[in-house]
Design a protein around this motif. Sequence first.
Motif, PDB file in Angstrom:
ATOM      1  N   PHE A   1       0.865  -1.172   0.000  1.00  0.00           N
ATOM      2  CA  PHE A   1       0.000   0.000   0.000  1.00  0.00           C
ATOM      3  C   PHE A   1       0.906   1.228   0.000  1.00  0.00           C
ATOM      4  CE2 PHE A   1      -2.649  -3.194   1.992  1.00  0.00           C
ATOM      5  CZ  PHE A   1      -3.861  -3.003   1.349  1.00  0.00           C
ATOM      6  N   ILE A   2       0.623   2.186  -0.860  1.00  0.00           N
ATOM      7  CA  ILE A   2       1.422   3.407  -0.895  1.00  0.00           C
ATOM      8  C   ILE A   2       1.047   4.298   0.281  1.00  0.00           C
ATOM      9  CG2 ILE A   2       2.037   5.442  -2.262  1.00  0.00           C
ATOM     10  CD1 ILE A   2       3.059   2.621  -3.256  1.00  0.00           C
TER      11      ILE A   2
ATOM     12  N   ASN B   1      -5.556   6.127  -2.478  1.00  0.00           N
ATOM     13  CA  ASN B   1      -5.218   4.812  -1.951  1.00  0.00           C
ATOM     14  C   ASN B   1      -4.643   3.989  -3.097  1.00  0.00           C
ATOM     15  OD1 ASN B   1      -5.019   2.415  -0.530  1.00  0.00           O
ATOM     16  ND2 ASN B   1      -7.184   1.943  -0.670  1.00  0.00           N
ATOM     17  N   GLN B   2      -3.335   3.914  -3.174  1.00  0.00           N
ATOM     18  CA  GLN B   2      -2.656   3.235  -4.267  1.00  0.00           C
ATOM     19  C   GLN B   2      -2.120   1.879  -3.808  1.00  0.00           C
ATOM     20  OE1 GLN B   2      -1.874   4.826  -7.572  1.00  0.00           O
ATOM     21  NE2 GLN B   2      -3.652   5.944  -6.836  1.00  0.00           N
ATOM     22  N   LEU B   3      -2.242   0.885  -4.681  1.00  0.00           N
ATOM     23  CA  LEU B   3      -1.725  -0.459  -4.430  1.00  0.00           C
ATOM     24  C   LEU B   3      -0.635  -0.787  -5.428  1.00  0.00           C
ATOM     25  CD1 LEU B   3      -4.761  -2.907  -4.068  1.00  0.00           C
ATOM     26  CD2 LEU B   3      -3.122  -2.283  -2.324  1.00  0.00           C
TER      27      LEU B   3
ATOM     28  N   VAL C   1      -3.327  -3.424   8.575  1.00  0.00           N
ATOM     29  CA  VAL C   1      -2.365  -4.440   8.142  1.00  0.00           C
ATOM     30  C   VAL C   1      -1.037  -3.930   7.648  1.00  0.00           C
ATOM     31  CG1 VAL C   1      -4.179  -6.074   7.514  1.00  0.00           C
ATOM     32  CG2 VAL C   1      -3.331  -4.474   5.810  1.00  0.00           C
ATOM     33  N   GLN C   2      -0.859  -2.638   7.477  1.00  0.00           N
ATOM     34  CA  GLN C   2       0.262  -2.208   6.671  1.00  0.00           C
ATOM     35  C   GLN C   2       0.894  -0.905   7.121  1.00  0.00           C
ATOM     36  OE1 GLN C   2       1.575  -3.757   4.009  1.00  0.00           O
ATOM     37  NE2 GLN C   2       3.000  -2.132   3.634  1.00  0.00           N
TER      38      GLN C   2
ATOM     39  N   SER D   1      -9.180   1.562   1.914  1.00  0.00           N
ATOM     40  CA  SER D   1      -9.629   0.181   1.883  1.00  0.00           C
ATOM     41  C   SER D   1      -9.564  -0.351   0.459  1.00  0.00           C
ATOM     42  CB  SER D   1     -11.049   0.063   2.434  1.00  0.00           C
ATOM     43  OG  SER D   1     -11.942   0.834   1.650  1.00  0.00           O
ATOM     44  N   THR D   2      -9.488  -1.654   0.380  1.00  0.00           N
ATOM     45  CA  THR D   2      -9.460  -2.355  -0.897  1.00  0.00           C
ATOM     46  C   THR D   2     -10.540  -3.419  -0.848  1.00  0.00           C
ATOM     47  OG1 THR D   2      -7.103  -1.972  -1.182  1.00  0.00           O
ATOM     48  CG2 THR D   2      -8.042  -3.827  -2.384  1.00  0.00           C
TER      49      THR D   2
END
Length: 169
Positions: A36-37, A104-106, A66-67, A42-43
């Motif tokens: 996650f950037i 929210n970047q993945l 989580v991250q 949320s995803t």
Amino acid sequence: QYGLDSTPDERAFKFTFPAGAGASKEIVGVWVQLAFIAAAGSTIVTLYDTDGTTVLEQITWDSDNVQVNNTVRIFRIYFDEATLSTLTVGSAYRLGFAPQENGNQLILYSLQVDAANDLTAFSGGTDFVESTQTGGGGWTDNTTIRPLAGLIIADWTEPAGGGSGVIGS
């Protein structure tokens, strides 16, 4: 790297259980290597049926829980075990990852090869590839890319006559 405002805005792990791999399966989750950037967001993780539009399983996954930002990890994500769908051999399915907020970047890590047949060197071969879509539109398969992801199987029905092959990712 992708997000809600990207094209594409959803990436998926497309998979097909090959003939001889049993009669049916239930998928309880997925393991996936991603980052996650930004932590705030949320995803939605979605298991789609063969046509890629019908939702079979879905969970909203909050990155705050989580991250740490920009840290690459392998995550295990589980669906609600009370409502697992039965998947059939020979049909394609997709496990999608779609960020839900702007910013929210993945990063969904993957392996890229020169030609689709190069994936036959790996367990699952060409039955496990990346698929993308934008805005809920049609899916595009990338047959030279395999996300670093795998299935967590809850139940496996053996084929008639017993025995079954091994499927990995």
